[in-house]
Design a protein around this motif. Structure first.
Motif, PDB file in Angstrom:
ATOM      1  N   ARG A  32      39.440  41.722  47.464  1.00  0.00           N
ATOM      2  CA  ARG A  32      39.588  41.490  46.051  1.00  0.00           C
ATOM      3  C   ARG A  32      38.728  41.525  45.394  1.00  0.00           C
ATOM      4  O   ARG A  32      38.799  42.894  44.662  1.00  0.00           O
ATOM      5  CB  ARG A  32      39.476  39.514  45.798  1.00  0.00           C
ATOM      6  N   ARG A  33      37.781  41.700  46.001  1.00  0.00           N
ATOM      7  CA  ARG A  33      36.358  42.290  44.914  1.00  0.00           C
ATOM      8  C   ARG A  33      36.094  43.145  44.779  1.00  0.00           C
ATOM      9  O   ARG A  33      35.820  43.750  44.321  1.00  0.00           O
ATOM     10  CB  ARG A  33      34.482  41.411  45.458  1.00  0.00           C
ATOM     11  N   LYS A  34      36.552  43.928  45.986  1.00  0.00           N
ATOM     12  CA  LYS A  34      35.825  45.739  45.992  1.00  0.00           C
ATOM     13  C   LYS A  34      37.681  46.381  45.367  1.00  0.00           C
ATOM     14  O   LYS A  34      37.523  46.994  43.605  1.00  0.00           O
ATOM     15  CB  LYS A  34      36.980  46.248  47.893  1.00  0.00           C
ATOM     16  N   ARG A  35      38.517  45.572  44.615  1.00  0.00           N
ATOM     17  CA  ARG A  35      39.553  46.138  44.188  1.00  0.00           C
ATOM     18  C   ARG A  35      39.641  45.745  42.551  1.00  0.00           C
ATOM     19  O   ARG A  35      39.645  46.881  41.237  1.00  0.00           O
ATOM     20  CB  ARG A  35      41.610  45.327  44.086  1.00  0.00           C
ATOM     21  N   LEU A  36      38.762  44.807  42.262  1.00  0.00           N
ATOM     22  CA  LEU A  36      38.069  44.126  40.708  1.00  0.00           C
ATOM     23  C   LEU A  36      36.744  44.812  40.628  1.00  0.00           C
ATOM     24  O   LEU A  36      36.591  46.082  39.529  1.00  0.00           O
ATOM     25  CB  LEU A  36      37.727  42.847  40.661  1.00  0.00           C
ATOM     26  N   ALA A  37      36.121  45.352  41.517  1.00  0.00           N
ATOM     27  CA  ALA A  37      34.976  46.167  41.103  1.00  0.00           C
ATOM     28  C   ALA A  37      35.505  47.978  40.862  1.00  0.00           C
ATOM     29  O   ALA A  37      35.609  48.448  39.390  1.00  0.00           O
ATOM     30  CB  ALA A  37      33.910  46.734  42.214  1.00  0.00           C
ATOM     31  N   SER A  38      36.809  48.497  41.242  1.00  0.00           N
ATOM     32  CA  SER A  38      36.981  49.910  41.029  1.00  0.00           C
ATOM     33  C   SER A  38      37.565  49.395  39.522  1.00  0.00           C
ATOM     34  O   SER A  38      38.211  50.668  38.604  1.00  0.00           O
ATOM     35  CB  SER A  38      38.061  49.636  42.256  1.00  0.00           C
ATOM     36  N   TRP A  39      38.650  48.017  39.275  1.00  0.00           N
ATOM     37  CA  TRP A  39      39.172  48.174  37.821  1.00  0.00           C
ATOM     38  C   TRP A  39      37.991  48.133  36.957  1.00  0.00           C
ATOM     39  O   TRP A  39      38.284  48.471  36.090  1.00  0.00           O
ATOM     40  CB  TRP A  39      40.349  46.937  38.368  1.00  0.00           C
ATOM     41  N   GLU A  40      36.701  47.130  37.129  1.00  0.00           N
ATOM     42  CA  GLU A  40      36.018  46.889  36.383  1.00  0.00           C
ATOM     43  C   GLU A  40      35.387  48.580  35.645  1.00  0.00           C
ATOM     44  O   GLU A  40      34.481  48.794  34.549  1.00  0.00           O
ATOM     45  CB  GLU A  40      35.244  46.810  36.902  1.00  0.00           C
ATOM     46  N   ALA A  41      35.055  49.518  37.001  1.00  0.00           N
ATOM     47  CA  ALA A  41      34.548  50.636  36.635  1.00  0.00           C
ATOM     48  C   ALA A  41      35.773  51.520  35.611  1.00  0.00           C
ATOM     49  O   ALA A  41      35.144  52.262  34.888  1.00  0.00           O
ATOM     50  CB  ALA A  41      34.091  51.798  37.903  1.00  0.00           C
ATOM     51  N   ALA A  42      37.007  51.221  36.030  1.00  0.00           N
ATOM     52  CA  ALA A  42      37.681  52.062  35.045  1.00  0.00           C
ATOM     53  C   ALA A  42      37.768  51.433  33.567  1.00  0.00           C
ATOM     54  O   ALA A  42      37.925  52.275  32.944  1.00  0.00           O
ATOM     55  CB  ALA A  42      38.773  51.979  35.622  1.00  0.00           C
ATOM     56  N   LEU A  43      37.621  50.280  33.667  1.00  0.00           N
ATOM     57  CA  LEU A  43      37.276  49.639  32.351  1.00  0.00           C
ATOM     58  C   LEU A  43      36.439  50.360  31.384  1.00  0.00           C
ATOM     59  O   LEU A  43      36.401  50.664  30.225  1.00  0.00           O
ATOM     60  CB  LEU A  43      37.428  48.082  32.106  1.00  0.00           C
ATOM     61  N   GLN A  44      34.893  49.868  31.938  1.00  0.00           N
ATOM     62  CA  GLN A  44      34.063  50.501  31.503  1.00  0.00           C
ATOM     63  C   GLN A  44      33.700  52.283  31.031  1.00  0.00           C
ATOM     64  O   GLN A  44      33.222  52.612  29.796  1.00  0.00           O
ATOM     65  CB  GLN A  44      32.444  50.567  32.186  1.00  0.00           C
ATOM     66  N   ARG A  45      34.930  53.021  31.313  1.00  0.00           N
ATOM     67  CA  ARG A  45      35.120  54.345  30.921  1.00  0.00           C
ATOM     68  C   ARG A  45      35.870  54.578  29.629  1.00  0.00           C
ATOM     69  O   ARG A  45      35.533  55.208  28.997  1.00  0.00           O
ATOM     70  CB  ARG A  45      35.856  54.975  32.138  1.00  0.00           C
ATOM     71  N   THR A  46      36.374  53.550  29.937  1.00  0.00           N
ATOM     72  CA  THR A  46      37.647  53.261  29.260  1.00  0.00           C
ATOM     73  C   THR A  46      37.139  52.972  27.302  1.00  0.00           C
ATOM     74  O   THR A  46      37.464  53.269  26.586  1.00  0.00           O
ATOM     75  CB  THR A  46      38.383  52.007  29.319  1.00  0.00           C
TER      76      THR A  46
END
Length: 496
Positions: free
Chosen positions: A480-494
């Protein structure tokens, strides 16, 4: 004589008309879609006449099913897309312009100017809302400034303004009644959460005259009566009204503080009952009125976080990218791959809502390689729908200082088992799906039934509610932590 409640669920993409019997069973429903208008990038409109036409067609189609006789309908309940604003002529009921939809971002510059002038704090304190184009007040202002002939009609006292609930009640009552309920009024940025009245300072700030606005009424109780509605007799009480998310909370029997639900519709919304406490968020969430039962009832408040695009992202896969033929196909396509394969879709197609509040953000699709397939995009879309809600839930738990109870889920996409399992996994919480996932309809019916005494107390309604399936967490904490970290990186790009 049998007793039935007719519900009108007026949503963003269509209108559903349904019948519930006195045992709380939904007996039949019909839906009619209407056009979505995008006159400029970031703008979203509806033709009000098409909304009313979809409701009338729904009533006629429902009555043709002969589930009940028209005389057996004892009340009408309404639930509606919130924040969407429109003007119409009091004399003939004709719309003066297209409705400006809740998703529309045309008033971004105006809201930013109010922020730079230092007005956000007072708006937040009085309304529980952020200063954002999402809410109705700036839409009313835009309509008043940009509708041909509106000044002349205002001088003649002919301009009426309202959210969709007000417009439907006006049409159902043939112009006899101009009201809204507290739940819808609390989404305008013009109602004071404590007094439950239109606030003079806010009206002046947005330059919206009070005389064009509807009377604010409780969510349950007789607000008006039908007159000249095709297919229905005159005199049926309109006895329950609530915005769609508040109606879903009521339909999920979330009657106690800390009870929460998530509705998967065009957008997705997590709402938590906070009881009599008007809790102002420090984490980018909204404070709203959940409902008020009767003139003497005290308001029940709620915390809310919403993602602007949820089911609309699947519609984009269908209509924009054309990688699926129907919305129901997305689950099968997503199951053709093991996971998202590094592909991230941030569906900021109309900006980002809670807890980020970035109206200027636009969608991004990233992380693709030569090995990326249509299935990865479909899986990333379902993941994004769930991950947006995880962001909201974490913010909500910060505000209340504890973990939420198991989350109740509803809405059309709640039927998607893969999405529900993904949601449980990224939240780290058990989900409970009810027997009746059309909880906005159910909530409107329950409120109307209480309004005419078909049910006496919410406790009677709680006994009707039944769970259909539970989804337990299957993902490990590390995954879960790994999945959330990938999502957070995508959010920051957005958000760059």
């Amino acid at each position: 004589m049998a007793e039935f409640i007719l519900a009108i669920d007026q949503g963003t993409t269509g209108s559903t008309v349904a019948l519930m019997d006195s045992a709380g069973k939904l007996r039949a429903s019909v839906n009619h879609e209407f056009a979505q208008l995008y006159p400029q990038p970031g703008w979203v409109e509806h033709r009000p006449a098409e909304i009313w036409e979809s409701v009338v067609k729904g009533i006629r189609a429902l009555m043709r099913k002969r589930i009940c006789k028209p005389a057996e309908i004892v009340a009408i309940g309404i639930t509606n897309q919130r924040e969407t604003a429109l003007l119409w002529d009091r004399e003939n009921g004709e719309p003066l312009n297209n409705a400006v939809v809740w998703q529309c971002r045309r008033t971004t510059d105006f809201c930013e100017q109010l922020k730079s002038d230092g007005h956000e704090k007072v708006i937040r304190r009085k309304t529980g809302l952020l200063l954002d184009p999402y809410f109705s007040a700036s839409k009313y202002r835009w309509l008043l400034d940009n509708t041909a002939g509106v000044s002349r009609l205002r001088k003649a006292g002919r301009v009426a303004a309202g959210t969709i609930d007000s417009y439907l009640i006006w049409q159902l009552s043939a112009g006899d009644t101009h009201v809204t309920d507290v739940s819808n009024a609390s989404r305008t940025s013009l109602m004071n959460l404590k007094s439950l009245r239109w606030d003079r300072q806010l009206l002046e700030l947005f330059n919206v005259p009070e005389e064009i606005l509807p009377q604010i009424s409780p969510s349950s109780g007789v607000l008006g009566h039908t007159r000249n509605v095709p297919g229905l007799p005159d005199g049926i009480p309109i006895a329950g009204v609530a915005g769609d998310q508040q109606a879903a909370l009521f339909g999920q029997a979330c009657f106690s503080p800390a009870d929460a639900k998530c509705t998967f519709g065009t957008g997705s919304f997590i709402v938590m009952n906070t009881g009599a406490e008007m809790l102002l968020s420090k984490s980018g969430l909204l404070t709203t009125v959940a409902w008020q039962l009767g003139d003497k009832g005290k308001p029940v408040y709620a915390l809310e976080g919403g993602a602007f695009v949820c089911g609309a992202a699947v519609q984009w896969l269908r209509d924009g990218l054309q990688i699926i033929k129907s919305a129901a196909d997305v689950e099968a396509l997503a199951r053709t791959v093991a996971d998202h394969g590094g592909v991230e879709f941030v569906p900021a197609l109309t900006g980002l809502g809670a807890p980020h509040w970035a109206p200027e953000a636009r969608g991004t699709l990233s992380g693709m390689t030569r090995g990326s397939e249509r299935g990865h995009i479909a899986r990333a879309t379902l993941d994004a729908m769930a991950l947006q809600n995880a962001d909201i839930l974490r913010a909500m738990e910060v505000d209340i200082g504890k973990r939420l109870k198991p989350l109740r889920v509803d809405g059309g996409a709640a039927a998607n088992d893969l999405l529900m399992q993904t949601q449980a996994d990224v939240l780290g919480r058990k989900l409970i799906r009810p027997q009746v996932i059309e909880t906005t309809v159910a909530g409107a019916c329950y409120l109307a039934g209480l309004g005419v005494g078909l049910w006496k107390t919410p406790a009677e309604i709680r006994s009707i509610w039944q769970a259909q399936r539970e989804f337990s967490v299957q993902m490990s904490a590390t995954a879960r932590r790994k999945r959330l970290a990938s999502w957070e990186a995508a959010l920051q790009r957005t958000l760059l």
